[in-house]
Each structure stands twice: as C-alpha cells, then as structure tokens.
Design a protein around this motif. Structure first.
Motif, short mmCIF file in Angstrom:
data_model
loop_
_atom_site.label_atom_id
_atom_site.label_comp_id
_atom_site.label_asym_id
_atom_site.label_seq_id
_atom_site.Cartn_x
_atom_site.Cartn_y
_atom_site.Cartn_z
N VAL A 13 -21.56 50.09 88.22
CA VAL A 13 -22.28 49.49 89.12
C VAL A 13 -22.04 47.68 88.71
O VAL A 13 -23.05 47.11 88.32
N GLU A 14 -20.65 47.38 89.32
CA GLU A 14 -20.59 45.98 89.58
C GLU A 14 -19.67 44.90 90.61
O GLU A 14 -19.25 45.86 91.29
N ASP A 15 -20.28 43.88 90.89
CA ASP A 15 -19.86 43.63 91.86
C ASP A 15 -18.66 42.63 92.57
O ASP A 15 -18.13 42.48 92.70
N ASP A 16 -18.76 42.39 91.43
CA ASP A 16 -16.92 41.17 91.27
C ASP A 16 -15.74 42.35 90.75
O ASP A 16 -16.37 43.27 89.22
N ASP A 17 -15.38 42.61 91.30
CA ASP A 17 -14.00 43.09 91.35
C ASP A 17 -13.15 43.28 90.32
O ASP A 17 -13.18 44.52 89.84
N PHE A 18 -12.94 42.16 89.99
CA PHE A 18 -11.93 42.16 88.26
C PHE A 18 -12.76 42.87 87.60
O PHE A 18 -12.10 43.12 86.54
N ARG A 20 -15.56 44.82 87.71
CA ARG A 20 -15.44 46.41 88.05
C ARG A 20 -14.58 46.90 87.63
O ARG A 20 -14.69 48.27 86.63
N GLU A 21 -13.03 46.60 88.00
CA GLU A 21 -11.95 47.62 87.50
C GLU A 21 -11.30 47.29 86.11
O GLU A 21 -11.04 48.40 85.12
N HIS A 22 -10.86 46.06 85.16
CA HIS A 22 -11.55 45.91 83.12
C HIS A 22 -12.33 46.81 83.35
O HIS A 22 -12.02 47.63 81.96
N THR A 23 -13.66 46.25 83.79
CA THR A 23 -14.32 47.22 82.47
C THR A 23 -14.44 48.63 82.50
O THR A 23 -14.58 49.83 81.86
N THR A 24 -14.19 48.92 83.76
CA THR A 24 -14.17 50.83 83.94
C THR A 24 -12.23 51.09 83.33
O THR A 24 -13.15 52.51 82.40
N LEU A 25 -11.72 50.57 83.18
CA LEU A 25 -10.03 51.04 82.40
C LEU A 25 -11.25 50.94 80.89
O LEU A 25 -9.95 52.09 80.42
N LYS A 38 -19.71 49.01 94.07
CA LYS A 38 -19.29 48.04 94.62
C LYS A 38 -21.13 46.83 94.42
O LYS A 38 -20.92 45.66 94.74
N ASP A 39 -22.51 47.56 94.63
CA ASP A 39 -22.61 46.34 94.30
C ASP A 39 -24.71 48.28 94.31
O ASP A 39 -24.10 49.16 94.49
N ASP A 60 -25.18 45.88 86.81
CA ASP A 60 -25.26 44.27 86.74
C ASP A 60 -26.66 44.25 87.47
O ASP A 60 -26.64 45.16 88.51
N ILE A 61 -27.13 43.06 87.46
CA ILE A 61 -28.75 43.08 88.02
C ILE A 61 -28.70 42.76 89.46
O ILE A 61 -28.97 42.45 90.89
N ASN A 62 -27.38 41.43 89.77
CA ASN A 62 -27.81 40.41 90.64
C ASN A 62 -26.08 40.32 90.97
O ASN A 62 -25.35 40.66 90.95
N MET A 63 -26.76 41.14 92.81
CA MET A 63 -25.96 41.87 93.25
C MET A 63 -26.37 41.83 94.70
O MET A 63 -27.53 41.66 94.78
#
Length: 135
Positions: A13-18, A20-25, A38-39, A60-63
């Motif tokens: 769970v990560e609100d920053d698209d960039f 989230r996408e790169h870490t997911t890969l 995304k949140d 992430d915590i702050n979302m």
C-alpha cells in the motif's frame, strides 16, 4: 531466505504512483504475488478481497483518505486472520508515537528503504519476530 519468500503473497500500500509501480516491480521478483493499493481505504478493500492469500502487508503511513496507521488499526481489529504489517515512512516513528507503532505494526522502516532491510523485516515478521522500530 529468498526461497521461502517466493512462496509468499504481499499486499503493498503506497499512495505515490511512481514509488508504488517501481517497488511493485521489484517485489514481484521476490514474492509469489503482489497485490497493490493506492491508499489506506483501498488497502482495506484489497485486503478484504485477498485476505486468504495475503501473508503480509507493507504500507506507507502518511496517505490520503485513510493513513496506513488507521488502516492497520482497522485490519487488526476486524480481521480473524492476523497478518504482519510492516510500516514504511519518511517520518520518524516518534511523530506517531512508539506505542501506536508497536501495537499496530510488526516492523517500522524509514524511507528511503533499502530492499535488503525490507526483505529482512518481512522474513522476521512472517516468523513472528517482533520488530525493528524507530531505526
């Protein structure tokens, strides 16, 4: 350790698209399956949909909409299948309170995270080893 992780499914769970996408890969090269949200609000929905498959949650915590801390509280309070939740944040854990962090998360990592530290935290959390806080 890596071979054991290849059998696990993760909810990330990560609100920053960039991020989230790169870490997911990257996570997909380590784990069997990676579900994303995304949140915190979306994270709860994803967890409800995949709770039988999810072995651990990274958030992430702050979302927006619902913080990772509030999401963790709701998941911990309402789910029969407890899963370890690993928090990642740019903020020091003192900003949230060590008691709330330790009661709701298995581990807490500061951003920018090193993938080796994340993998070690997930491995420990899956084994039931309580965590690294405020490092």
């Amino acid at each position: 350790m890596i071979n054991n992780l290849r059998k696990l499914n993760i909810l990330y769970v990560e609100d920053d698209d960039f991020i989230r996408e790169h870490t997911t890969l990257l996570l997909k090269t380590i784990f069997k399956d990676v579900y994303t949200a995304k949140d915190g609000k979306d994270g709860i929905l994803a967890y409800k949909q995949h709770y039988k498959e999810v072995d651990a949650i990274i958030t992430d915590i702050n979302m927006p909409y619902l913080s990772g801390l509030e999401m963790a509280k709701k998941i911990n309070a309402n789910c029969k299948l407890k899963r370890p939740i690993i928090a990642v944040s740019a903020y020091d854990c003192d900003d949230y309170g060590i008691t709330e962090i330790s009661e709701n998360f298995s581990h807490y990592l500061r951003k920018p995270i090193q993938i080796k530290d994340l993998i070690k935290s997930i491995d420990k959390a899956i084994k039931g080893e309580v965590g690294d806080y405020c490092k």
